[in-house]
Motif scaffolding. Structure first.
Motif, mmCIF file in Angstrom:
data_model
loop_
_atom_site.group_PDB
_atom_site.id
_atom_site.type_symbol
_atom_site.label_atom_id
_atom_site.label_comp_id
_atom_site.label_asym_id
_atom_site.label_seq_id
_atom_site.Cartn_x
_atom_site.Cartn_y
_atom_site.Cartn_z
ATOM 1 N N LEU A 9 -84.105 -22.281 74.148
ATOM 2 C CA LEU A 9 -83.078 -21.248 74.271
ATOM 3 C C LEU A 9 -83.640 -19.892 73.848
ATOM 4 N N ASN A 10 -84.368 -19.860 72.750
ATOM 5 C CA ASN A 10 -84.975 -18.610 72.291
ATOM 6 C C ASN A 10 -85.969 -18.075 73.304
ATOM 7 N N LEU A 58 -77.424 -27.517 74.579
ATOM 8 C CA LEU A 58 -77.723 -27.642 76.013
ATOM 9 C C LEU A 58 -76.813 -26.759 76.855
ATOM 10 N N ASN A 59 -75.533 -26.753 76.521
ATOM 11 C CA ASN A 59 -74.589 -25.930 77.280
ATOM 12 C C ASN A 59 -74.901 -24.446 77.141
ATOM 13 N N SER A 113 -76.082 -21.964 80.157
ATOM 14 C CA SER A 113 -75.392 -20.699 80.432
ATOM 15 C C SER A 113 -76.379 -19.541 80.532
ATOM 16 N N TYR A 114 -77.317 -19.478 79.596
ATOM 17 C CA TYR A 114 -78.323 -18.408 79.634
ATOM 18 C C TYR A 114 -79.165 -18.492 80.905
ATOM 19 N N ILE A 115 -79.557 -19.703 81.263
ATOM 20 C CA ILE A 115 -80.365 -19.871 82.471
ATOM 21 C C ILE A 115 -79.558 -19.483 83.706
ATOM 22 N N LEU A 167 -80.575 -16.684 86.384
ATOM 23 C CA LEU A 167 -80.690 -16.992 87.808
ATOM 24 C C LEU A 167 -79.783 -16.101 88.648
ATOM 25 N N HIS A 168 -78.588 -15.880 88.170
ATOM 26 C CA HIS A 168 -77.655 -15.006 88.892
ATOM 27 C C HIS A 168 -78.219 -13.588 89.004
#
Length: 162
Positions: free
Chosen positions: A29-30, A108-109, A113-115, A119-120
Motif C-alpha cells: 500500500l505504501n 486489502l480493500n 481502492s488506491y490501485i 488506474l482510473h
C-alpha cells in the motif's frame, strides 16, 4: 473429545502468517501511495511465497482435521467439541485470528481502492491522448481470492467460518 492441541497450533500459525501478510500488504500500500513501481515489482515474488505458505498451512490443517476425525468442520464447530482450558484457549486463538483476518481484509480493500484510483487516473490520461480504455484488467492474487469469497483469506482459512 480428542486432544485438539494440534488445531490450536495451526490457528497460531495462521495468526503469525496473518501478521506477516498484514505487514506485507501495508508495504505494498505504501509503495502504491508513493508510486514506487520498482518496489511493487519486487513484491511479486514475495507474494508468491506467501501464497505457497497459505496453501501449505491449509493442507496441514486439513491433514490434522482428518487425523482427528473432524474433517470438513469449521473451527467454530471444532471448538464446540472441546472442553475446559483447551476450549478457552481455542476460542481466544480463534478470536485473534478473526481480528487479524478482518484487519487483513481492510488493508486489502484500502490497497485495492488506491490501485483503482491510480488506474482510473491513467485511463483518463490515456483517453485524453486518444487511446482506447483498458478492458479486463488483471487483478492481483489476493484480489482474486477476495472476489471468490468476499473475504480474502477465507479461501485458505475456510474452516474459520463461524
Amino acid at each position: 473429545m480428542n486432544n485438539y492441541a494440534e488445531i490450536k497450533e495451526v490457528i497460531e500459525e495462521y495468526i503469525k502468517l496473518m501478521d506477516l501478510l498484514i505487514d506485507f500488504e501495508q508495504k505494498k500500500l505504501n509503495a502504491v501511495k508513493d508510486k514506487d513501481i520498482q518496489k511493487l515489482d519486487n513484491f511479486l515474488k514475495e507474494e508468491q511465497v506467501y501464497l505457497l505458505k497459505l496453501k501449505g498451512l491449509d493442507q496441514k490443517r486439513e491433514g490434522i482435521q482428518k487425523k482427528l476425525g473432524v474433517e470438513g468442520l469449521t473451527y467454530r464447530q471444532i471448538i464446540e467439541k472441546t472442553e475446559g482450558t483447551l476450549r478457552s484457549e481455542l476460542e481466544n486463538s480463534y478470536e485473534i485470528l478473526a481480528v487479524k483476518t478482518k484487519q487483513f481484509n481492510e488493508t486489502l480493500n484500502t490497497l485495492k481502492s488506491y490501485i483503482d484510483i491510480r488506474l482510473h487516473t491513467i485511463e483518463e490520461f490515456m483517453k485524453q491522448l486518444g487511446a482506447e480504455p483498458v478492458k479486463n484488467v488483471q487483478t492481483g492474487i489476493y484480489d482474486k481470492i477476495s472476489n471468490n469469497s468476499g473475504k480474502a483469506p477465507e479461501h485458505y482459512l475456510k474452516s474459520t467460518k463461524a
